[in-house]
Design a protein around this motif. Sequence first.
Motif, PDB file in Angstrom:
ATOM      1  N   ASN A  31       0.831  -1.401  -0.132  1.00 57.60           N
ATOM      2  CA  ASN A  31       0.005  -0.083   0.011  1.00 57.60           C
ATOM      3  C   ASN A  31       0.877   1.214   0.124  1.00 57.60           C
ATOM      4  OD1 ASN A  31      -2.367  -1.416  -0.098  1.00 57.60           O
ATOM      5  ND2 ASN A  31      -2.630  -1.516   2.210  1.00 57.60           N
ATOM      6  N   ILE A  32       1.910   1.271   0.523  1.00 58.51           N
ATOM      7  CA  ILE A  32       3.028   2.374   0.931  1.00 58.51           C
ATOM      8  C   ILE A  32       3.482   2.693  -0.637  1.00 58.51           C
ATOM      9  CG2 ILE A  32       5.038   3.263   1.403  1.00 58.51           C
ATOM     10  CD1 ILE A  32       4.700   1.741   4.197  1.00 58.51           C
ATOM     11  N   ILE A  33       4.002   1.694  -1.158  1.00 57.92           N
ATOM     12  CA  ILE A  33       4.506   1.854  -2.683  1.00 57.92           C
ATOM     13  C   ILE A  33       3.396   2.334  -3.591  1.00 57.92           C
ATOM     14  CG2 ILE A  33       5.292   0.429  -4.569  1.00 57.92           C
ATOM     15  CD1 ILE A  33       7.393   0.551  -2.362  1.00 57.92           C
ATOM     16  N   CYS A  34       2.142   1.747  -3.529  1.00 59.78           N
ATOM     17  CA  CYS A  34       1.251   2.274  -4.258  1.00 59.78           C
ATOM     18  C   CYS A  34       0.686   3.606  -4.056  1.00 59.78           C
ATOM     19  CB  CYS A  34      -0.009   1.181  -4.597  1.00 59.78           C
ATOM     20  SG  CYS A  34       0.223  -0.264  -4.979  1.00 59.78           S
ATOM     21  N   GLN A  35       0.726   4.126  -2.855  1.00 55.61           N
ATOM     22  CA  GLN A  35       0.071   5.396  -2.382  1.00 55.61           C
ATOM     23  C   GLN A  35       1.454   6.230  -2.725  1.00 55.61           C
ATOM     24  OE1 GLN A  35      -0.953   5.831   1.675  1.00 55.61           O
ATOM     25  NE2 GLN A  35      -1.170   8.087   1.472  1.00 55.61           N
ATOM     26  N   HIS A  36       2.460   6.154  -2.669  1.00 55.04           N
ATOM     27  CA  HIS A  36       3.753   7.108  -2.599  1.00 55.04           C
ATOM     28  C   HIS A  36       4.521   7.025  -3.657  1.00 55.04           C
ATOM     29  CE1 HIS A  36       2.572   8.901   1.327  1.00 55.04           C
ATOM     30  NE2 HIS A  36       2.482   7.511   1.862  1.00 55.04           N
ATOM     31  N   LEU A  37       4.585   5.723  -4.397  1.00 55.77           N
ATOM     32  CA  LEU A  37       5.360   5.703  -5.509  1.00 55.77           C
ATOM     33  C   LEU A  37       4.647   5.649  -7.097  1.00 55.77           C
ATOM     34  CD1 LEU A  37       8.588   3.739  -4.179  1.00 55.77           C
ATOM     35  CD2 LEU A  37       8.530   6.359  -4.626  1.00 55.77           C
ATOM     36  N   ILE A  38       4.247   4.302  -6.915  1.00 52.19           N
ATOM     37  CA  ILE A  38       3.416   3.879  -8.296  1.00 52.19           C
ATOM     38  C   ILE A  38       2.593   2.488  -7.883  1.00 52.19           C
ATOM     39  CG2 ILE A  38       5.490   2.410  -9.088  1.00 52.19           C
ATOM     40  CD1 ILE A  38       4.724   3.531 -11.803  1.00 52.19           C
ATOM     41  N   GLN A  39       1.495   2.465  -8.896  1.00 52.07           N
ATOM     42  CA  GLN A  39       0.544   1.419  -8.691  1.00 52.07           C
ATOM     43  C   GLN A  39       1.254   0.178  -9.141  1.00 52.07           C
ATOM     44  OE1 GLN A  39      -2.520   1.223  -7.370  1.00 52.07           O
ATOM     45  NE2 GLN A  39      -2.035   3.145  -6.591  1.00 52.07           N
ATOM     46  N   VAL A  40       1.677  -0.877  -8.124  1.00 55.69           N
ATOM     47  CA  VAL A  40       2.317  -1.986  -8.628  1.00 55.69           C
ATOM     48  C   VAL A  40       1.848  -3.259  -7.717  1.00 55.69           C
ATOM     49  CG1 VAL A  40       4.567  -1.158  -9.570  1.00 55.69           C
ATOM     50  CG2 VAL A  40       4.333  -1.683  -7.286  1.00 55.69           C
ATOM     51  N   ASP A  41       2.018  -4.545  -8.251  1.00 58.16           N
ATOM     52  CA  ASP A  41       1.804  -5.661  -7.601  1.00 58.16           C
ATOM     53  C   ASP A  41       2.957  -6.004  -6.811  1.00 58.16           C
ATOM     54  OD1 ASP A  41      -0.883  -6.057  -8.835  1.00 58.16           O
ATOM     55  OD2 ASP A  41       0.121  -6.976 -10.371  1.00 58.16           O
ATOM     56  N   CYS A  42       3.199  -5.967  -5.660  1.00 55.42           N
ATOM     57  CA  CYS A  42       4.119  -6.127  -4.693  1.00 55.42           C
ATOM     58  C   CYS A  42       4.193  -7.599  -3.915  1.00 55.42           C
ATOM     59  CB  CYS A  42       4.344  -5.162  -3.843  1.00 55.42           C
ATOM     60  SG  CYS A  42       5.838  -4.950  -2.687  1.00 55.42           S
TER      61      CYS A  42
END
Length: 141
Positions: A31-42
Amino acid sequence: YMNNQPQATAGIKHVSTDSVCKVEKSTFWANIICQHLIQVDCNSIADQAQFHGSIQLRKIAHVDVSQVESCAQHMARTAPPIAQADKDIFPEIQRQGSSLVRQDGREAKLVSGDITLYSSARRYELTFDAAFSQTVLIFPA
């Protein structure tokens, strides 16, 4: 439990999994990655109990600068998020550890000091086999 709001210090935001309970760390990280960087599957490769991640974010003019530190994981930018998001350019500087970047049938193995460039307008994959640190710059296309 936790405060998922970024901590701000002199224009720098810091977001971390440190205060998140162990069973929720990798989901929180995605969720952090999607919210602050880019929408990805992690997807975490690391042991859930040992998972950690942090991002320090800063905006300089129109460029987002992020210092990312975490453990083994795989990230993939897929078609649905591509259709919904801005088309940005990502220079990425590997500071510690290594990563494998795949886009458009090409791949680059990055080690400390290496840099690569990829576009959020097309599918890509990032794989980190162990703990890593990198600086990610996001330039609007």
